[in-house]
Design an enzyme around this catalytic site. Structure first.
Site, PDB file in Angstrom:
ATOM      1  N   SER A  80       0.289  -1.633  -5.925  1.00 51.95           N
ATOM      2  CA  SER A  80       1.057  -2.252  -4.858  1.00 51.95           C
ATOM      3  C   SER A  80       2.084  -3.185  -5.490  1.00 51.95           C
ATOM      4  O   SER A  80       2.000  -3.518  -6.675  1.00 51.95           O
ATOM      5  CB  SER A  80       0.137  -3.034  -3.927  1.00 51.95           C
ATOM      6  OG  SER A  80      -0.624  -3.980  -4.657  1.00 51.95           O
ATOM      7  N   LEU A  81       3.051  -3.631  -4.700  1.00 48.46           N
ATOM      8  CA  LEU A  81       4.143  -4.450  -5.221  1.00 48.46           C
ATOM      9  C   LEU A  81       3.965  -5.913  -4.850  1.00 48.46           C
ATOM     10  O   LEU A  81       3.473  -6.238  -3.764  1.00 48.46           O
ATOM     11  CB  LEU A  81       5.487  -3.961  -4.671  1.00 48.46           C
ATOM     12  CG  LEU A  81       5.938  -2.559  -5.089  1.00 48.46           C
ATOM     13  CD1 LEU A  81       7.217  -2.195  -4.360  1.00 48.46           C
ATOM     14  CD2 LEU A  81       6.131  -2.481  -6.588  1.00 48.46           C
TER      15      LEU A  81
ATOM     16  N   LYS B 160      13.143  -0.257   1.134  1.00 46.12           N
ATOM     17  CA  LYS B 160      11.688  -0.267   1.327  1.00 46.12           C
ATOM     18  C   LYS B 160      11.394   0.278   2.725  1.00 46.12           C
ATOM     19  O   LYS B 160      11.504  -0.432   3.720  1.00 46.12           O
ATOM     20  CB  LYS B 160      11.117  -1.668   1.165  1.00 46.12           C
ATOM     21  CG  LYS B 160       9.595  -1.713   1.188  1.00 46.12           C
ATOM     22  CD  LYS B 160       9.084  -3.111   0.908  1.00 46.12           C
ATOM     23  CE  LYS B 160       7.565  -3.119   0.854  1.00 46.12           C
ATOM     24  NZ  LYS B 160       6.953  -2.713   2.134  1.00 46.12           N
TER      25      LYS B 160
ATOM     26  N   ARG C 171      -2.772   6.407   0.211  1.00 38.99           N
ATOM     27  CA  ARG C 171      -2.895   5.469  -0.898  1.00 38.99           C
ATOM     28  C   ARG C 171      -4.332   4.973  -1.048  1.00 38.99           C
ATOM     29  O   ARG C 171      -4.843   4.834  -2.146  1.00 38.99           O
ATOM     30  CB  ARG C 171      -1.942   4.276  -0.683  1.00 38.99           C
ATOM     31  CG  ARG C 171      -2.003   3.285  -1.824  1.00 38.99           C
ATOM     32  CD  ARG C 171      -1.179   2.035  -1.528  1.00 38.99           C
ATOM     33  NE  ARG C 171      -1.184   1.153  -2.671  1.00 38.99           N
ATOM     34  CZ  ARG C 171      -2.187   0.337  -2.993  1.00 38.99           C
ATOM     35  NH1 ARG C 171      -3.263   0.298  -2.249  1.00 38.99           N
ATOM     36  NH2 ARG C 171      -2.123  -0.422  -4.067  1.00 38.99           N
TER      37      ARG C 171
END
EC number: 6.5.1.2
Length: 742
Positions: A89-90, A120, A141
């Site tokens: 994840s960011l 995004k 995910r």
């Protein structure tokens, strides 16, 4: 004469058998999806050729061969699958100063020559795996390591190629790509319009919810009716064409990889293979250009055909990405710049109240419909009477509205200068809007008012029943909001089919057929109106025009039967015990293993369970003190609902009384799997490290728990030591404890 063993089968025959099997599976799937691309005669010709090969080489016949299948799979079971490379994840930046600080940290370690900026997209992250150019798996995910298999649903997305384009260069032996699945804004509006007209279910709140709900349909044919799109934004594992998969598979961009050199160059290659790419990403040289890109799309946020909630900035060079590495949470070479939630003004037409499943009565604002963050909003929660007073809003005010996190509508406050004197204050009702019972505080000092008529209030029962069927509880898809309303609030002359949720598993078809009900809006609990007549919409949910059961009835009873075997933690959640959500329920089920043991445990014993604590423990004890709550348990038990989790008696109780903390990522265990392994052997898996902790198990990228274990002198094990601990106990594991100073 048939060959004696598989080594006697020529390679060309094997390859043709594999090719025909794959092609027939694809055509069979497309046929059952209602979108065939070849005629029946062409399909039969391919099948005849396959049968001929298998008659000559019977060792090629397996249960997976198209010749052995009847029809095609048209349902999804969301099986867990492990990603080939972890999906990170960011980290987030919420202003330009934070973005600049990230860039300064990165450039202090390595000289950054170029950044890649991209939008995004507010969608759902997915992982695709191609083998020899063919899509073989798609997954959500999940937790980054393990996701859910959604291959059949993703194959319905037109943007996602079944086979990679090899007209420019050969397809890799293996290619893992990451991307975002989304619903374009116009397609979302059209979908909600169709849903509203047909009344098939509640319209989606926003495009992201619509995309997520579409990908999680158990019937891919439903997903196929949703115009989903996808854009690729990353690469995971990779094996070049003609290479050995076991020997030559690498993580794209690592030192061993000679194909992908940068993010932008990777996009060029992915585009050549026919994968869907954004046409709005940009490679820039300076942070000033990055900031210019950020500002442009903040001002032109609705220019793209999909919803965005920010910008992603990446160091373009894979070599520099590798040098920068990652923290335990996110890569150091990328960051998400999050735009602030959009704000608009509209008129607050009224403030009404709704009642929830625990009796809490919540005010909500009814506004003139307005578009905010890309979707139309008409309602917004106001939480409680104190919040209404704190915000200072009056009915009739012009109010500022925003979506908190671009998802939840929130009234920020009034525009006082626009008042003309016609506005009026909100007064919290004294009686429940659903049953007329006087409202009150559950406990002295509570800010919330609640309806004490918990068992018989039709609004509370409706909400509890809908919650019982939710995915976080017993996952009964056929029991949606309209069905919950029909079972608890039928129109005259029918009587409610349920006195409380305890009767759910004793329903009969005869009870359901006469029921007619209003279609209620789940946001407001008010009847929806028929767009043609303007009158409240009434449906006969369970019977058709001939008075016979609809297909939904058979589906409901089938799913009720399946729900009886759900694990204990889901049953706990379904009971609507205040404060007991999925996390606490899993901890309780793991520790006590049966509902009886949870009921009989003392408050201190409950509170001692990791993830529970005194508030939840007290709530559990109070719940079981109510007679009709115990009656629900008795009815569910009599109907066959599972009330305990099986314990594998063959497992040695090697960890009796031992507390274990797991930090970082383990190769052979998910986080929940590690906790389960500890609990199965009598141990206790906790989330925090203390002097009483028996062992701390560390995997890749351990966090602060590792540092605390070192400071406190708690024994530390790697994954190999953890396996020894599980199988042989603390004494055997002591010999394998790590020495942090070495």
């Amino acid at each position: 004469m048939a060959p004696d063993n598989t080594t006697d089968i020529p390679d060309k025959v094997r390859e043709r058998h594999e090719e025909l099997s794959r092609e027939l599976d694809d055509h069979s799937y497309r046929y059952y999806m209602g979108a065939p691309v070849i005629s029946d005669a062409e399909y039969d010709t391919l099948m005849l050729e396959l049968r001929g090969i298998e008659e000559e080489y019977p060792l090629l016949v397996t249960q997976d061969s198209p010749t052995q299948k009847v029809g095609s799979p048209i349902s999804v079971d969301f099986a867990a699958v492990e990603h080939l490379v972890r999906m990170e994840s960011l980290g987030n930046a919420f202003d330009l100063d934070e973005l600049g600080a990230w860039a300064d940290r990165a450039s202090a370690e390595v000289p950054v020559e170029a950044y890649l900026c991209e939008l995004k997209i507010d969608g759902l992250a997915v992982d695709l795996v191609y083998e020899k150019g063919r899509l073989v798996r798609a997954a959500t995910r999940g937790d980054g390591r393990v996701g859910e298999d959604i291959t059949l649903n993703v194959r319905t997305i037109a943007d996602v190629p079944e086979r990679l384009d090899e007209s420019v260069r050969p397809a890799p032996e293996l290619l893992e790509v990451r991307g975002e699945v989304f619903l374009p804004v116009e397609a979302f509006a059209e979908l909600n319009r169709r849903i509203t007209e047909t009344g098939e279910h509640t319209p989606f709140a926003n495009p992201r919810n619509a995309a997520a709900g579409s990908l999680r349909q158990k019937d891919p044919r439903v997903t196929a009716t949703r115009p989903l799109s996808m854009i690729v934004h990353g690469v995971g594992a990779y094996t070049p064409a003609g290479s050995d998969r076991e020997r030559d598979t690498v993580v794209a961009g690592d030192a061993e990889d000679t194909t992908f050199t940068s993010q932008s160059q990777a996009y060029a290659l992915l585009g050549e293979w026919g994968l869907p790419l954004s046409d709005r990403y940009k490679v820039v040289r300076t942070m000033d250009e990055v900031r210019e890109y950020v500002r442009y799309y903040q001002e032109h946020r609705h220019e793209p055909p999909y919803e965005i909630d920010g910008i992603v900035v990446k160091v373009d060079s894979f070599a520099l990405q590798r040098r920068l590495g990652s923290t335990s949470r996110a890569p150091r070479w990328a960051i998400a710049y999050k735009y602030p939630p959009e704000e608009v003004t509209t008129t607050l037409v009224d403030i009404k109240v709704g009642v929830g499943r625990t009796g809490r009565v919540t005010p909500y604002g009814v506004m003139e419909p307005v578009t905010v963050a890309g979707s139309e909003v008409e309602f917004a929660t106001l939480h409680n009477a104190q919040e209404v007073a704190r915000k200072g809003v009056l009915i009739g005010d012009t109010v500022v509205l925003r979506k908190a996190g671009d998802v939840i509508p929130e009234i920020v406050g009034p525009v006082v200068d626009r008042r003309d004197g016609s506005e009026r204050p909100f007064t919290m009702p004294e009686k429940c809007p659903e049953c007329g019972t006087p409202l009150g505080q559950q406990k002295e000092g509570d800010v919330d008012l609640r309806c004490p008529n918990a068992r018989s209030c039709p609004g509370q029962l409706r909400e509890r029943l809908f919650f019982v069927a939710s995915r976080k509880a017993l996952d009964i898809e056929a029991l949606g909001y309209v069905a919950a309303t029909a079972l608890t609030q039928p129109l005259e002359p029918a009587e409610p089919a349920l006195r409380d949720e305890g009767d759910l598993f004793d329903l009969t078809v005869e009870q359901l057929l006469p029921i007619r009900t209003y279609v209620l809006d789940p946001d407001t609990s008010e009847p929806k109106t028929d767009p043609k007549t303007g009158e409240p919409k009434v449906v006969s949910f369970f019977a058709n025009k001939q008075g016979e059961p609809k297909k939904t009835v058979e589906k409901l009873f089938q799913q009720l039967e399946e729900a009886k075997s759900r694990p204990l933690w889901r049953v706990l959640v379904a009971l609507s015990i205040r404060h007991v959500g999925p996390r606490a329920a899993e901890d309780l089920a793991r520790h006590f293993r049966s509902l009886d043991a949870i009921r009989d445990a003392g408050e201190e014993e409950l509170a001692a369970v990791d993830g529970v604590g005194p508030t939840i423990a007290r709530s559990i004890k109070e719940w079981f003190e109510v007679d009709w709550h115990n009656e629900i348990v008795r009815k569910w038990r009599a109907a066959g609902v599972r009330m305990e989790d099986e314990v594998d008696e063959s497992r040695p109780r090697t960890l009796e009384g031992v507390t274990v903390v797991v930090t970082g990522s383990l190769e052979g265990f998910s986080r929940d799997g590690a906790k389960e392994a500890v609990a199965e052997r009598g141990g206790r898996a906790t989330a925090s490290v203390s002097k009483k902790t028996g062992f701390v198990v560390v995997g890749d990228s351990p966090g602060s728990k590792y540092d605390k274990a070192v400071k406190l002198g708690v024994p530390i094990l790697d994954e190999q030591g953890f396996r020894v601990l599980l199988e042989s106990g603390p004494e055997a594991a002591e010999a394998l404890r790590l020495n942090p100073s070495s």
